[in-house]
Design an enzyme around this catalytic site. Sequence first.
Site, short mmCIF file in Angstrom:
data_model
loop_
_atom_site.label_atom_id
_atom_site.label_comp_id
_atom_site.label_asym_id
_atom_site.label_seq_id
_atom_site.Cartn_x
_atom_site.Cartn_y
_atom_site.Cartn_z
CG ASP A 23 47.86 43.86 39.29
OD1 ASP A 23 47.05 43.19 39.96
OD2 ASP A 23 47.52 44.63 38.37
CE LYS A 47 44.77 41.92 35.54
NZ LYS A 47 43.79 42.95 35.97
CG ASP A 95 40.57 48.28 41.08
OD1 ASP A 95 40.96 48.49 42.24
OD2 ASP A 95 40.32 47.14 40.64
CG ASN A 96 40.24 50.17 45.84
OD1 ASN A 96 40.51 50.64 46.93
ND2 ASN A 96 40.98 49.22 45.25
CB CYS A 151 11.60 50.62 50.70
SG CYS A 151 11.91 52.31 50.20
#
Length: 573
Positions: A23, A47, A95-96, A151
């Site tokens: 990590d 971590k 996490d992705n 927009c």
Amino acid sequence: EMLKNWALMGLGCGTGGCVHITDMDTIEKSNLNRQFLFRATDIQKLKATTAAEAVTKMNKDINIKCYSTRVGPDTEETFDDEFFEGLNGVCNALDNVQARLYVDQRCIYYQKPLLESGTQGTKGNVQVVVPNLTESYGSSRDPPEKSIPICTLKNFPNAIEHTIQWARDEFEGVFKQAAEDANAYAGDPEYVAKLKKQPGTAIATMETLRDNLSSKKPQDFKDCVIWARLKFEELFANNIKQLLFNFPLDMVTSAGAPFWSGPKRPPCPVSFDTSDALHMEFVMSAANLRAFNFGLKGTRDMNSIKEALQDVMVPEFTPQKGVKIQVSEQEAAQAAAGGDVDDAVIDKIASELPAPSSLTANSMTPVEFEKDDDTNFHIDFITACSNLRATNYSITPADKFETKSIAGKIIPAIATTTAMVTGFVCFELYKLVMGKKLEEYKNAFVNLALPFFGFSEPIAAPSRKFKDFEWSLWSRIDVDKGDLSLQDFLNHITTELGLEVSMISCGVSILYSSFMTSKKKLEERMPMPMSALAKSIAKIELAPKQKYLVLEVCCTDEDDEDVETPYVRFKFR
């Protein structure tokens, strides 16, 4: 939570056993409320090492090796063939999606089981991936997240999420991208010439460069306050006045319906008031962030900021005719693509800029967004900016906590969900060790808020067949005959599979094709070793410990019909 379970289960505690954890993150304050291994005294520590130390106190026999390296294509020298071949399995706590897909591909390549899981608030899921049995994580995809139309963000917000995203984009553009552009200009004499090839953004970028490096470059913090006050006027008064000039409140569409209706909320300009805390919060945070860009000392002293504001001359705003404002997503896309670049305008602005050679390489310091530091003005600015925009459009404002959650894309985590999901992962881990059959594994889908608990049998890996050769996503053709020449490799495939090779590719480069027009080139390549071909043609850098090449082969049968085959893992050393 996973590591704690493993320590209590005795995983990695035997002779030769080891748990590898990596990590690259350090512990932040927001991590403390959703797990139990970290303490306040651990903030800013790595971590992985901190978690390892905590679980070692629970079970002194657990063997853990810690890394602070991200897992990805750029770290394959660390997590190489030897590393993956020494594993019994992989467990994700990512996490992705991009990282999940990468690890999934590595597990397929090395034939390793994968335990994949995730949580979001009260929701959680577990997927078990077993070599030669189940489909992989990447075999199915969730639909992409819906994005907010451009927009809507720029001109017609109707929800606080819209104004927060707009403020987040403003933060990135003003305090990060503009600084990076200035540094790129200072470090590249050809910067302006390259910029001319970007029609959608060239002139706006040049105008920002002129403001930052010449006409509006601050000399002290007072200049930053003045800039912040004028930025307030531009964003929350002048731009709204221009919008209402283009689309008056009584305007009707071609169908006769009021233009300002439905999701289009009619805006109202905001008048600056030093007695309004929100207005002053914007000026203070914007001025301090600008000071950071230029290496100037900022302040939180509101009295000195108010004193600096007394000298600000705010020009009278006159709406301009001919200003194009995008109403639809199609118009926004066309504006982003841009038309022809006016070289004369760019050259004129360039003549007003200092020469790149006169600037230092880091003329400005870009601001890197950090949501968890309450002293850096990042969330302060985004909250004030978003809420002022919300005031323009009569949208209920959000406090700093809600703004931080949305702007920082914080996925809510609940310790209960985490504990339950990791428990389900550990059930599947036991099954992997016991070598269970496909129907005995279970994927889990849960939502504690309903409550809902769903379990399903993993989907079997779909198989394809050619004659007696059946294969799936887990299959590959292993060639372990040394560093064969191209000619010997072609002969080997023909002998082993009874197929004719029509093309061989490595990465994005074609090493061989039966339809090559240059006979000389073909004759040169035939006696070359495959590793030499990969280096010279595919420009692949072979790491010292690398043993394999991944080759894609296109084959035809005796009837000259194309035949699908798995990839080839070619062992060259």
